[in-house]
Design a protein around this motif. Structure first.
Motif, PDB file in Angstrom:
ATOM      1  N   MET A 106       0.806  -1.353  -0.021  1.00 52.08           N
ATOM      2  CA  MET A 106      -0.182   0.039   0.042  1.00 52.08           C
ATOM      3  C   MET A 106       0.855   1.308  -0.078  1.00 52.08           C
ATOM      4  SD  MET A 106      -2.945   0.876   2.657  1.00 52.08           S
ATOM      5  CE  MET A 106      -3.677  -0.656   2.418  1.00 52.08           C
ATOM      6  N   THR A 107       0.861   1.890  -1.178  1.00 49.46           N
ATOM      7  CA  THR A 107       1.850   3.191  -1.071  1.00 49.46           C
ATOM      8  C   THR A 107       1.013   4.547  -0.673  1.00 49.46           C
ATOM      9  OG1 THR A 107       1.256   3.315  -3.472  1.00 49.46           O
ATOM     10  CG2 THR A 107       3.017   1.950  -2.751  1.00 49.46           C
ATOM     11  N   SER A 108      -0.189   4.701  -1.247  1.00 48.19           N
ATOM     12  CA  SER A 108      -0.795   6.183  -0.686  1.00 48.19           C
ATOM     13  C   SER A 108      -1.940   5.678   0.098  1.00 48.19           C
ATOM     14  CB  SER A 108      -0.973   6.660  -2.288  1.00 48.19           C
ATOM     15  OG  SER A 108      -2.011   6.186  -2.829  1.00 48.19           O
ATOM     16  N   ILE A 109      -2.508   6.647   0.808  1.00 47.83           N
ATOM     17  CA  ILE A 109      -3.648   6.747   1.638  1.00 47.83           C
ATOM     18  C   ILE A 109      -4.171   8.251   1.744  1.00 47.83           C
ATOM     19  CG2 ILE A 109      -3.197   4.769   2.755  1.00 47.83           C
ATOM     20  CD1 ILE A 109      -2.893   6.778   5.126  1.00 47.83           C
ATOM     21  N   LEU A 110      -5.420   8.372   1.809  1.00 54.08           N
ATOM     22  CA  LEU A 110      -6.287   9.489   2.023  1.00 54.08           C
ATOM     23  C   LEU A 110      -6.574   9.477   3.391  1.00 54.08           C
ATOM     24  CD1 LEU A 110      -8.779  10.457  -0.781  1.00 54.08           C
ATOM     25  CD2 LEU A 110      -6.277  11.300  -0.637  1.00 54.08           C
ATOM     26  N   THR A 111      -6.249  10.562   4.542  1.00 58.72           N
ATOM     27  CA  THR A 111      -6.641  10.749   5.952  1.00 58.72           C
ATOM     28  C   THR A 111      -7.904  11.531   6.293  1.00 58.72           C
ATOM     29  OG1 THR A 111      -4.817  12.142   6.584  1.00 58.72           O
ATOM     30  CG2 THR A 111      -4.284   9.869   6.729  1.00 58.72           C
ATOM     31  N   CYS A 112      -8.473  11.101   6.991  1.00 62.11           N
ATOM     32  CA  CYS A 112      -9.855  11.977   7.546  1.00 62.11           C
ATOM     33  C   CYS A 112      -9.691  12.678   8.719  1.00 62.11           C
ATOM     34  CB  CYS A 112     -11.227  11.264   7.197  1.00 62.11           C
ATOM     35  SG  CYS A 112     -11.221  10.469   5.386  1.00 62.11           S
ATOM     36  N   PRO A 113      -9.822  13.681   9.159  1.00 65.21           N
ATOM     37  CA  PRO A 113      -9.455  14.183  10.579  1.00 65.21           C
ATOM     38  C   PRO A 113     -10.651  13.907  11.318  1.00 65.21           C
ATOM     39  CG  PRO A 113      -9.879  15.939   9.118  1.00 65.21           C
ATOM     40  CD  PRO A 113      -9.744  14.562   8.254  1.00 65.21           C
ATOM     41  N   GLY A 114     -10.400  14.036  12.817  1.00 67.02           N
ATOM     42  CA  GLY A 114     -11.305  13.748  13.630  1.00 67.02           C
ATOM     43  C   GLY A 114     -11.685  15.113  14.391  1.00 67.02           C
ATOM     44  N   GLN A 115     -12.760  14.863  15.268  1.00 65.14           N
ATOM     45  CA  GLN A 115     -13.189  15.927  16.159  1.00 65.14           C
ATOM     46  C   GLN A 115     -12.167  16.679  16.771  1.00 65.14           C
ATOM     47  OE1 GLN A 115     -16.546  14.821  18.066  1.00 65.14           O
ATOM     48  NE2 GLN A 115     -17.157  16.720  19.113  1.00 65.14           N
ATOM     49  N   GLY A 116     -12.190  17.946  16.784  1.00 64.00           N
ATOM     50  CA  GLY A 116     -10.952  18.909  17.298  1.00 64.00           C
ATOM     51  C   GLY A 116     -10.424  19.675  16.159  1.00 64.00           C
ATOM     52  N   ALA A 117     -10.452  18.912  15.016  1.00 63.62           N
ATOM     53  CA  ALA A 117      -9.902  19.803  13.482  1.00 63.62           C
ATOM     54  C   ALA A 117     -10.945  20.796  13.202  1.00 63.62           C
ATOM     55  CB  ALA A 117      -9.668  18.733  12.642  1.00 63.62           C
ATOM     56  N   GLN A 118     -12.244  20.765  13.543  1.00 62.41           N
ATOM     57  CA  GLN A 118     -13.118  21.581  12.856  1.00 62.41           C
ATOM     58  C   GLN A 118     -12.693  23.033  12.962  1.00 62.41           C
ATOM     59  OE1 GLN A 118     -13.545  19.799  15.835  1.00 62.41           O
ATOM     60  NE2 GLN A 118     -14.327  21.108  17.243  1.00 62.41           N
ATOM     61  N   GLN A 119     -13.232  23.938  11.985  1.00 62.99           N
ATOM     62  CA  GLN A 119     -13.071  25.265  11.760  1.00 62.99           C
ATOM     63  C   GLN A 119     -14.197  26.162  11.427  1.00 62.99           C
ATOM     64  OE1 GLN A 119      -9.924  25.731   8.868  1.00 62.99           O
ATOM     65  NE2 GLN A 119      -8.248  24.569  10.175  1.00 62.99           N
ATOM     66  N   PRO A 120     -14.441  27.035  11.808  1.00 61.75           N
ATOM     67  CA  PRO A 120     -15.614  27.993  11.590  1.00 61.75           C
ATOM     68  C   PRO A 120     -15.887  28.099  10.047  1.00 61.75           C
ATOM     69  CG  PRO A 120     -14.670  28.793  13.474  1.00 61.75           C
ATOM     70  CD  PRO A 120     -13.705  27.742  13.000  1.00 61.75           C
ATOM     71  N   ASN A 121     -17.039  27.876   9.615  1.00 62.39           N
ATOM     72  CA  ASN A 121     -17.093  28.378   8.220  1.00 62.39           C
ATOM     73  C   ASN A 121     -16.459  27.171   7.325  1.00 62.39           C
ATOM     74  OD1 ASN A 121     -18.940  30.356   8.756  1.00 62.39           O
ATOM     75  ND2 ASN A 121     -16.944  31.711   9.086  1.00 62.39           N
ATOM     76  N   MET A 122     -16.042  26.101   7.658  1.00 56.67           N
ATOM     77  CA  MET A 122     -15.363  25.242   6.937  1.00 56.67           C
ATOM     78  C   MET A 122     -16.196  24.557   5.730  1.00 56.67           C
ATOM     79  SD  MET A 122     -15.427  21.796   9.740  1.00 56.67           S
ATOM     80  CE  MET A 122     -14.915  20.688   8.827  1.00 56.67           C
ATOM     81  N   LEU A 123     -17.298  24.694   5.545  1.00 59.00           N
ATOM     82  CA  LEU A 123     -18.025  24.341   4.521  1.00 59.00           C
ATOM     83  C   LEU A 123     -18.580  25.490   3.675  1.00 59.00           C
ATOM     84  CD1 LEU A 123     -20.721  21.800   6.444  1.00 59.00           C
ATOM     85  CD2 LEU A 123     -18.344  21.581   5.341  1.00 59.00           C
ATOM     86  N   GLN A 124     -18.153  26.471   3.577  1.00 59.47           N
ATOM     87  CA  GLN A 124     -18.431  27.723   2.980  1.00 59.47           C
ATOM     88  C   GLN A 124     -17.571  28.266   1.967  1.00 59.47           C
ATOM     89  OE1 GLN A 124     -21.487  28.235   3.610  1.00 59.47           O
ATOM     90  NE2 GLN A 124     -21.497  26.918   5.464  1.00 59.47           N
ATOM     91  N   HIS A 125     -16.195  27.450   1.971  1.00 61.72           N
ATOM     92  CA  HIS A 125     -15.426  28.020   1.041  1.00 61.72           C
ATOM     93  C   HIS A 125     -14.829  27.047  -0.045  1.00 61.72           C
ATOM     94  CE1 HIS A 125     -15.241  31.639   3.455  1.00 61.72           C
ATOM     95  NE2 HIS A 125     -15.183  31.131   4.485  1.00 61.72           N
ATOM     96  N   TRP A 126     -15.706  26.073  -0.398  1.00 53.45           N
ATOM     97  CA  TRP A 126     -15.497  25.023  -1.443  1.00 53.45           C
ATOM     98  C   TRP A 126     -15.238  25.581  -2.868  1.00 53.45           C
ATOM     99  CZ3 TRP A 126     -19.701  21.595   0.039  1.00 53.45           C
ATOM    100  CH2 TRP A 126     -19.715  20.664   1.215  1.00 53.45           C
ATOM    101  N   PRO A 127     -14.211  25.084  -3.751  1.00 52.23           N
ATOM    102  CA  PRO A 127     -14.042  25.304  -5.115  1.00 52.23           C
ATOM    103  C   PRO A 127     -15.584  25.241  -5.809  1.00 52.23           C
ATOM    104  CG  PRO A 127     -12.399  23.933  -4.368  1.00 52.23           C
ATOM    105  CD  PRO A 127     -13.484  23.887  -3.204  1.00 52.23           C
ATOM    106  N   GLU A 128     -15.654  25.848  -6.591  1.00 55.12           N
ATOM    107  CA  GLU A 128     -16.770  25.822  -7.721  1.00 55.12           C
ATOM    108  C   GLU A 128     -16.448  24.441  -8.535  1.00 55.12           C
ATOM    109  OE1 GLU A 128     -19.652  27.335  -7.921  1.00 55.12           O
ATOM    110  OE2 GLU A 128     -18.849  29.140  -6.373  1.00 55.12           O
ATOM    111  N   HIS A 129     -17.323  23.478  -8.320  1.00 58.20           N
ATOM    112  CA  HIS A 129     -17.208  22.171  -9.205  1.00 58.20           C
ATOM    113  C   HIS A 129     -18.522  21.459  -8.727  1.00 58.20           C
ATOM    114  CE1 HIS A 129     -15.824  18.049  -9.965  1.00 58.20           C
ATOM    115  NE2 HIS A 129     -14.885  18.738 -10.962  1.00 58.20           N
ATOM    116  N   PRO A 130     -19.113  20.759  -9.761  1.00 59.80           N
ATOM    117  CA  PRO A 130     -20.117  19.864  -9.482  1.00 59.80           C
ATOM    118  C   PRO A 130     -20.175  18.792  -8.239  1.00 59.80           C
ATOM    119  CG  PRO A 130     -19.676  20.048 -11.734  1.00 59.80           C
ATOM    120  CD  PRO A 130     -18.507  20.585 -11.122  1.00 59.80           C
TER     121      PRO A 130
END
Length: 304
Positions: A1-25
């Motif tokens: 296994m050479t590459s992985i994606l990691t998904c952060p847990g509670q404590g990593a949250q930031q205000p407005n983290m869902l408001q600044h996504w790129p324009e993409h479908p």
């Protein structure tokens, strides 16, 4: 296994983290589906006041990681595995093809509500730097306080769970032994036996959910191993709130199996920092601060 994606847990949250996504479908679809399932706008989840509550935090982290992971997939990134810390196991399961996104939204909404209702105040988690798991276990055993070793994040970085009064009472002994204590932005005592009853309730909700065999390797931070069967993944997701997080052991296992690239999905860079200690010659990167063509190149099957 050479590459992985990691998904952060509670404590990593930031205000407005869902408001600044790129324009993409992909991001548009994530927003539309999330708001339809939850019956609320995403802005109701990630403003500072909302992020004081476990349900909002956990949903925001789930939605953000799934949206960014699917965006990377749409751009040709092909990781070999997915590893999530705590609530990060849920977007990892979605991205691995084990769990439908809409079902994950409903389960995580329940998970966050159960955890918050069980411990509405007076409980939380505290990081301890400078002591290993064995030193911490010895100190906790000698003082016999209702404090639990919840996360083993690095060789000398762990997290304790319990009531704030009990955690504060442990500070003198921990500091005398060379530990540095830091309260975390987590309002519940996760990953310890205090959560067993809530986990059992969540497990009953999972009985109505179909878990698929993963299309990409799903790595459990609770078991520190790759899980391959729907039954094992179901149990891992349902019970992980009451299980110790063995992030260090899971990371070391992957490095021993040849891990060379770890890309952390937004937000934060905590997991990137932890992995760098184990693979200083590898590529430990944050999605939002790395060029897309670099991420594409490093996650091609024949790159490393």
């Amino acid at each position: 296994m050479t590459s992985i994606l990691t998904c952060p847990g509670q404590g990593a949250q930031q205000p407005n983290m869902l408001q600044h996504w790129p324009e993409h479908p992909v991001f548009t679809q994530a927003r539309t589906l999330s708001e339809a399932v939850l019956g609320q706008r995403l802005s109701a989840l990630d403003h500072p006041e909302a992020l004081q509550h476990s349900r909002s935090v956990q949903l925001a982290l789930l939605i953000n990681a799934v949206a960014w992971g699917r965006y990377l997939f749409s751009q040709g990134c092909q990781p070999n595995g997915l590893l999530g810390l705590s609530i990060g196991a849920y977007p990892a399961a979605v991205l691995a093809g084990c769990l439908k996104f809409e079902e994950a939204l409903e389960l995580v909404a329940l998970r966050g509500t159960l955890m918050q209702d069980a411990f509405p105040e007076g409980y939380g988690m505290m990081a301890v730097q400078g002591l290993d798991r064995y030193q911490l276990a010895d100190i906790l055993a000698r003082h016999q306080a209702p404090v639990y070793l919840a996360n083993i994040n690095a060789e000398q970085q762990c997290v304790l769970s319990g009531a704030w009064a009990a955690l504060d009472a442990q500070k003198p002994a921990l500091q005398a032994a060379g530990g540095h204590c830091q309260p975390l932005r987590i309002s519940v005592p996760s990953h310890c036996p205090l959560m067993e009853s809530s986990a059992q309730t969540l497990a009953k909700a999972f009985e109505a959910i179909t878990i698929q065999t993963p299309e990409i390797a799903y790595i459990s931070a609770s078991k520190a191993r790759v899980l391959k069967t729907p039954e094992a993944i179901r149990e891992d997701l349902a019970m992980n709130m009451a299980r110790q997080v063995k992030w260090f052991d899971a990371s070391r296992l992957l490095v021993e199996r040849g891990l060379k690239v770890a890309i952390e999905l937004p937000p934060s860079g905590t997991l990137t920092g932890l992995l760098k200690r184990l693979m200083p010659q590898g590529h430990c990167l944050r999605t939002e601060t790395t060029r897309l063509d670099t991420l594409q190149y490093l996650t091609q099957p024949d790159t490393i």
